[in-house]
Scaffold this active site. Structure first.
Site, PDB file in Angstrom:
ATOM      1  CB  SER A 138      -0.948   0.021   1.195  1.00  0.00           C
ATOM      2  OG  SER A 138      -0.248   0.313   2.376  1.00  0.00           O
ATOM      3  CE  LYS A 176      -2.159   1.962   4.889  1.00  0.00           C
ATOM      4  NZ  LYS A 176      -1.314   0.853   5.338  1.00  0.00           N
TER       5      LYS A 176
END
Length: 218
Positions: A138, A176
Site C-alpha cells: 500500500s 501510513k
C-alpha cells in the site's frame, strides 16, 4: 594554549565540581586523563595554577577552584574528536527489529526485543529507533516495497504528511501517511488500489515516524 592533558584535566575538574560540589581525588584525575602517577597530576595542576586557570583554596585538602576555562581547544583535542566522529559515522549499531508491519491491511503489532538489525550509526543518531519489516504494497507509490526494512524514530507526535507507525485500537499497527482533521485522523495509503481510512483520533496512537529504509536484493 593548553596541552591536551591540561585541557582534559581542567574540564574534568570543572565538571566534577559542578556535579558534586567537590574537587575530584587524585586517583579520579589520573583515570580521567590517563596518567599512572599522582606526580603527573600534580605537575598538570601546578601548570594550570600558574596560568591562572585554577586556584588552590587554602586550609582545605585537595581543594581547587576553576578560575576560567580556555576559549580554544588544543588542536590535538580537535583532531581526536574529529577522528572519533568519523569512526562513529562509519560504525554499525544494533536496533530492535519489531517484526513485520502491514503496508496494506493492518496487522497486530509484533515486538520481539531479542531480534536486532545492524544499521549505520548515521541513520539512527539523535533519537531512539527501531526497525520493522514491511509486508504489503500500500506504500509502493513512494518507494516503500514489500520486504523492505524501515527505520522508525520513536515519537508520539507527528505532523500532517508524515509517514507514521499508527497503532489502531491498541492492537493493530500500520505504516501510513497521517493527516489530522479536527477530532479525526486519516491514515492514507500510497497506492491507488487502497482507500484512506478515517478514524476517531482517540483510536489512533502514533508510535513513530519513518526515518529511513533499506532494501536487500537477492
Amino acid at each position: 594554549m593548553l596541552t591536551p592533558k591540561q585541557y582534559k584535566l581542567l574540564l574534568f575538574i570543572n565538571k566534577t565540581i559542578k556535579e558534586t560540589g567537590c574537587c575530584p581525588s587524585f586517583d579520579e584525575m589520573k583515570d580521567a586523563v590517563g596518567l599512572k602517577s599522582k606526580s603527573g597530576i600534580y605537575a598538570l595542576i601546578e601548570a594550570l595554577v600558574e596560568r591562572n586557570f585554577l586556584r588552590k583554596l587554602p586550609h582545605k585538602a585537595r581543594a581547587l577552584e576553576v578560575v576560567r576555562l580556555p576559549k580554544l581547544k588544543p588542536s590535538a583535542i580537535i583532531d581526536e574528536e574529529k577522528k572519533r566522529d568519523e569512526a562513529l559515522l562509519n560504525a554499525m549499531v544494533e536496533i530492535p527489529l519489531y517484526g513485520k508491519i502491514a503496508a496494506g491491511t493492518p496487522i497486530e503489532a509484533i515486538a520481539n526485543e531479542n531480534e536486532k538489525v545492524s544499521v549505520p550509526y548515521e541513520m539512527v543518531r539523535g533519537g531512539r529507533f527501531y526497525a520493522l519489516t514491511i509486508e504489503g504494497d500500500s506504500m509502493v507509490d513512494i518507494g516503500i516495497l514489500d520486504g523492505d526494512t524501515v527505520i522508525i524514530k520513536k515519537t508520539e507526535t507527528a505532523n500532517n504528511g508524515d509517514i507514521v507507525v499508527a497503532l489502531v485500537d491498541n492492537c493493530e499497527a500500520t505504516l501510513k501517511q497521517i493527516r489530522k482533521e479536527g477530532t479525526e485522523v486519516v491514515l492514507i495509503p500510497k497506492n491507488e488500489a487502497y482507500e484512506p481510512r478515517r478514524l476517531a483520533a482517540s483510536r489512533v496512537k502514533v508510535q513513530g515516524v519513518l526515518s529511513s529504509l533499506f532494501r536487500t536484493y537477492h
